[in-house]
Design a protein around this motif. Structure first.
Motif, PDB file in Angstrom:
ATOM      1  N   GLU A   1       0.834  -1.205   0.000  1.00  0.00           N
ATOM      2  CA  GLU A   1       0.000   0.000   0.000  1.00  0.00           C
ATOM      3  C   GLU A   1       0.873   1.261   0.000  1.00  0.00           C
ATOM      4  O   GLU A   1       0.581   2.229  -0.707  1.00  0.00           O
ATOM      5  CB  GLU A   1      -0.925  -0.014   1.222  1.00  0.00           C
ATOM      6  CG  GLU A   1      -1.860   1.161   1.308  1.00  0.00           C
ATOM      7  CD  GLU A   1      -3.044   1.086   0.362  1.00  0.00           C
ATOM      8  OE1 GLU A   1      -3.792   2.082   0.309  1.00  0.00           O
ATOM      9  OE2 GLU A   1      -3.226   0.070  -0.328  1.00  0.00           O
ATOM     10  N   LEU A   2       1.941   1.267   0.774  1.00  0.00           N
ATOM     11  CA  LEU A   2       2.861   2.402   0.798  1.00  0.00           C
ATOM     12  C   LEU A   2       3.405   2.675  -0.600  1.00  0.00           C
ATOM     13  O   LEU A   2       3.398   3.814  -1.076  1.00  0.00           O
ATOM     14  CB  LEU A   2       4.005   2.119   1.780  1.00  0.00           C
ATOM     15  CG  LEU A   2       5.116   3.158   1.867  1.00  0.00           C
ATOM     16  CD1 LEU A   2       4.599   4.455   2.475  1.00  0.00           C
ATOM     17  CD2 LEU A   2       6.291   2.599   2.666  1.00  0.00           C
ATOM     18  N   VAL A   3       3.878   1.642  -1.261  1.00  0.00           N
ATOM     19  CA  VAL A   3       4.435   1.769  -2.605  1.00  0.00           C
ATOM     20  C   VAL A   3       3.385   2.294  -3.583  1.00  0.00           C
ATOM     21  O   VAL A   3       3.659   3.180  -4.399  1.00  0.00           O
ATOM     22  CB  VAL A   3       5.003   0.403  -3.058  1.00  0.00           C
ATOM     23  CG1 VAL A   3       5.226   0.351  -4.552  1.00  0.00           C
ATOM     24  CG2 VAL A   3       6.282   0.100  -2.296  1.00  0.00           C
ATOM     25  N   ASN A   4       2.174   1.767  -3.487  1.00  0.00           N
ATOM     26  CA  ASN A   4       1.123   2.209  -4.408  1.00  0.00           C
ATOM     27  C   ASN A   4       0.645   3.625  -4.105  1.00  0.00           C
ATOM     28  O   ASN A   4       0.322   4.386  -5.015  1.00  0.00           O
ATOM     29  CB  ASN A   4      -0.033   1.214  -4.406  1.00  0.00           C
ATOM     30  CG  ASN A   4       0.338  -0.071  -5.106  1.00  0.00           C
ATOM     31  OD1 ASN A   4       1.125  -0.074  -6.047  1.00  0.00           O
ATOM     32  ND2 ASN A   4      -0.204  -1.181  -4.640  1.00  0.00           N
ATOM     33  N   ARG A   5       0.606   3.990  -2.839  1.00  0.00           N
ATOM     34  CA  ARG A   5       0.209   5.363  -2.489  1.00  0.00           C
ATOM     35  C   ARG A   5       1.244   6.388  -2.974  1.00  0.00           C
ATOM     36  O   ARG A   5       0.893   7.508  -3.311  1.00  0.00           O
ATOM     37  CB  ARG A   5      -0.032   5.505  -0.994  1.00  0.00           C
ATOM     38  CG  ARG A   5      -1.350   4.896  -0.578  1.00  0.00           C
ATOM     39  CD  ARG A   5      -1.697   5.198   0.870  1.00  0.00           C
ATOM     40  NE  ARG A   5      -2.993   4.656   1.161  1.00  0.00           N
ATOM     41  CZ  ARG A   5      -4.141   5.280   0.913  1.00  0.00           C
ATOM     42  NH1 ARG A   5      -4.147   6.479   0.397  1.00  0.00           N
ATOM     43  NH2 ARG A   5      -5.296   4.697   1.205  1.00  0.00           N
ATOM     44  N   TYR A   6       2.486   6.005  -2.998  1.00  0.00           N
ATOM     45  CA  TYR A   6       3.519   6.875  -3.559  1.00  0.00           C
ATOM     46  C   TYR A   6       3.104   7.286  -4.981  1.00  0.00           C
ATOM     47  O   TYR A   6       3.084   8.468  -5.313  1.00  0.00           O
ATOM     48  CB  TYR A   6       4.854   6.129  -3.562  1.00  0.00           C
ATOM     49  CG  TYR A   6       5.989   6.853  -4.240  1.00  0.00           C
ATOM     50  CD1 TYR A   6       6.881   7.610  -3.499  1.00  0.00           C
ATOM     51  CD2 TYR A   6       6.175   6.783  -5.619  1.00  0.00           C
ATOM     52  CE1 TYR A   6       7.936   8.278  -4.114  1.00  0.00           C
ATOM     53  CE2 TYR A   6       7.217   7.446  -6.242  1.00  0.00           C
ATOM     54  CZ  TYR A   6       8.091   8.190  -5.489  1.00  0.00           C
ATOM     55  OH  TYR A   6       9.125   8.850  -6.107  1.00  0.00           O
TER      56      TYR A   6
ATOM     57  N   TYR B   1       0.102   6.931  -6.451  1.00  0.00           N
ATOM     58  CA  TYR B   1      -1.227   7.550  -6.428  1.00  0.00           C
ATOM     59  C   TYR B   1      -1.145   9.037  -6.073  1.00  0.00           C
ATOM     60  O   TYR B   1      -1.688   9.893  -6.775  1.00  0.00           O
ATOM     61  CB  TYR B   1      -2.106   6.806  -5.422  1.00  0.00           C
ATOM     62  CG  TYR B   1      -3.487   7.376  -5.250  1.00  0.00           C
ATOM     63  CD1 TYR B   1      -4.503   7.051  -6.140  1.00  0.00           C
ATOM     64  CD2 TYR B   1      -3.773   8.223  -4.193  1.00  0.00           C
ATOM     65  CE1 TYR B   1      -5.781   7.578  -5.980  1.00  0.00           C
ATOM     66  CE2 TYR B   1      -5.044   8.747  -4.022  1.00  0.00           C
ATOM     67  CZ  TYR B   1      -6.041   8.417  -4.920  1.00  0.00           C
ATOM     68  OH  TYR B   1      -7.298   8.947  -4.763  1.00  0.00           O
ATOM     69  N   HIS B   2      -0.449   9.343  -4.979  1.00  0.00           N
ATOM     70  CA  HIS B   2      -0.399  10.737  -4.514  1.00  0.00           C
ATOM     71  C   HIS B   2       0.349  11.650  -5.477  1.00  0.00           C
ATOM     72  O   HIS B   2      -0.097  12.775  -5.728  1.00  0.00           O
ATOM     73  CB  HIS B   2       0.218  10.825  -3.115  1.00  0.00           C
ATOM     74  CG  HIS B   2      -0.660  10.273  -2.038  1.00  0.00           C
ATOM     75  ND1 HIS B   2      -1.982  10.587  -1.901  1.00  0.00           N
ATOM     76  CD2 HIS B   2      -0.380   9.402  -1.034  1.00  0.00           C
ATOM     77  CE1 HIS B   2      -2.494   9.956  -0.867  1.00  0.00           C
ATOM     78  NE2 HIS B   2      -1.534   9.219  -0.326  1.00  0.00           N
ATOM     79  N   ILE B   3       1.457  11.195  -6.044  1.00  0.00           N
ATOM     80  CA  ILE B   3       2.187  12.093  -6.943  1.00  0.00           C
ATOM     81  C   ILE B   3       1.467  12.217  -8.278  1.00  0.00           C
ATOM     82  O   ILE B   3       1.461  13.281  -8.891  1.00  0.00           O
ATOM     83  CB  ILE B   3       3.675  11.679  -7.094  1.00  0.00           C
ATOM     84  CG1 ILE B   3       4.499  12.830  -7.688  1.00  0.00           C
ATOM     85  CG2 ILE B   3       3.830  10.406  -7.890  1.00  0.00           C
ATOM     86  CD1 ILE B   3       4.527  14.106  -6.879  1.00  0.00           C
ATOM     87  N   ASP B   4       0.821  11.161  -8.740  1.00  0.00           N
ATOM     88  CA  ASP B   4       0.091  11.243 -10.006  1.00  0.00           C
ATOM     89  C   ASP B   4      -1.126  12.165  -9.902  1.00  0.00           C
ATOM     90  O   ASP B   4      -1.552  12.749 -10.903  1.00  0.00           O
ATOM     91  CB  ASP B   4      -0.348   9.860 -10.484  1.00  0.00           C
ATOM     92  CG  ASP B   4       0.813   9.013 -10.986  1.00  0.00           C
ATOM     93  OD1 ASP B   4       1.939   9.548 -11.145  1.00  0.00           O
ATOM     94  OD2 ASP B   4       0.600   7.812 -11.221  1.00  0.00           O
ATOM     95  N   LEU B   5      -1.689  12.307  -8.712  1.00  0.00           N
ATOM     96  CA  LEU B   5      -2.833  13.200  -8.502  1.00  0.00           C
ATOM     97  C   LEU B   5      -2.418  14.545  -7.903  1.00  0.00           C
ATOM     98  O   LEU B   5      -3.262  15.343  -7.525  1.00  0.00           O
ATOM     99  CB  LEU B   5      -3.877  12.522  -7.607  1.00  0.00           C
ATOM    100  CG  LEU B   5      -4.533  11.281  -8.214  1.00  0.00           C
ATOM    101  CD1 LEU B   5      -5.505  10.656  -7.233  1.00  0.00           C
ATOM    102  CD2 LEU B   5      -5.220  11.627  -9.531  1.00  0.00           C
ATOM    103  N   TRP B   6      -1.115  14.784  -7.803  1.00  0.00           N
ATOM    104  CA  TRP B   6      -0.538  16.023  -7.272  1.00  0.00           C
ATOM    105  C   TRP B   6      -0.983  16.307  -5.850  1.00  0.00           C
ATOM    106  O   TRP B   6      -1.197  17.446  -5.463  1.00  0.00           O
ATOM    107  CB  TRP B   6      -0.820  17.210  -8.203  1.00  0.00           C
ATOM    108  CG  TRP B   6      -0.238  16.945  -9.549  1.00  0.00           C
ATOM    109  CD1 TRP B   6      -0.931  16.883 -10.738  1.00  0.00           C
ATOM    110  CD2 TRP B   6       1.125  16.668  -9.873  1.00  0.00           C
ATOM    111  NE1 TRP B   6      -0.068  16.568 -11.761  1.00  0.00           N
ATOM    112  CE2 TRP B   6       1.201  16.424 -11.270  1.00  0.00           C
ATOM    113  CE3 TRP B   6       2.291  16.568  -9.123  1.00  0.00           C
ATOM    114  CZ2 TRP B   6       2.385  16.117 -11.912  1.00  0.00           C
ATOM    115  CZ3 TRP B   6       3.471  16.256  -9.768  1.00  0.00           C
ATOM    116  CH2 TRP B   6       3.509  16.041 -11.151  1.00  0.00           C
ATOM    117  N   GLN B   7      -1.080  15.261  -5.057  1.00  0.00           N
ATOM    118  CA  GLN B   7      -1.314  15.386  -3.617  1.00  0.00           C
ATOM    119  C   GLN B   7       0.065  15.392  -2.950  1.00  0.00           C
ATOM    120  O   GLN B   7       0.485  14.431  -2.303  1.00  0.00           O
ATOM    121  CB  GLN B   7      -2.200  14.240  -3.137  1.00  0.00           C
ATOM    122  CG  GLN B   7      -3.564  14.253  -3.790  1.00  0.00           C
ATOM    123  CD  GLN B   7      -4.366  12.993  -3.521  1.00  0.00           C
ATOM    124  OE1 GLN B   7      -3.869  11.991  -3.025  1.00  0.00           O
ATOM    125  NE2 GLN B   7      -5.641  13.051  -3.871  1.00  0.00           N
TER     126      GLN B   7
END
Length: 140
Positions: A12-17, A19-25
């Protein structure tokens, strides 16, 4: 040895990395690192960022230049696991369309060090290595 909950949390940590940068969070993205964590892209010629504030500032720079981006994360392997520390590797295909360089494709490998905190697993160090030379698919 890590249990299945820890392994899922690291995935989940790897995937959130991504997810968050692709959505500019950007703040959430930087928050995946320890307070003094390091994102090292120096092998790619892109810099080394130490601490959440520096990582967030780098994310803001990326957001100003990148029009579209997607990180496709795969082949996450945990290589060394202890109760509160682990290391792993992740392969990724990154497509980005930027104002400065046009459409580029990157095949990369992340080498990671993870640490368990009260807030969950975090990156201590994430180093990016190219698997192939970057491809410039269209000029800026």
């Amino acid at each position: 040895m890590l249990n299945s909950d820890d392994r899922l949390a690291l995935l989940e940590l790897v995937n959130r990395y991504a997810y968050h940068i692709d959505l500019w969070q950007v703040d959430a993205w930087a928050g995946l690192f320890l307070e003094d964590g390091v994102l090292d892209e120096s092998v790619m010629g892109m810099g080394r960022y130490e601490g959440q504030k520096a990582i967030a500032a780098y994310g803001a720079e990326l957001e100003a230049d990148v029009l579209h981006v997607v990180h496709l994360m795969m082949n996450h392997v945990i290589l060394d696991a202890q109760s509160d520390r682990a290391s792993g590797t992740v392969f990724a295909l990154v497509e980005a369309n930027t104002r400065s360089t046009g459409h580029a494709r990157y095949y990369i490998r992340y080498e990671d060090s993870y640490v368990r905190t009260a807030a969950g697993w975090r990156f201590e160090l994430r180093t990016i290595h190219p698997l192939f030379p970057p491809q410039n698919l269209s000029p800026a």
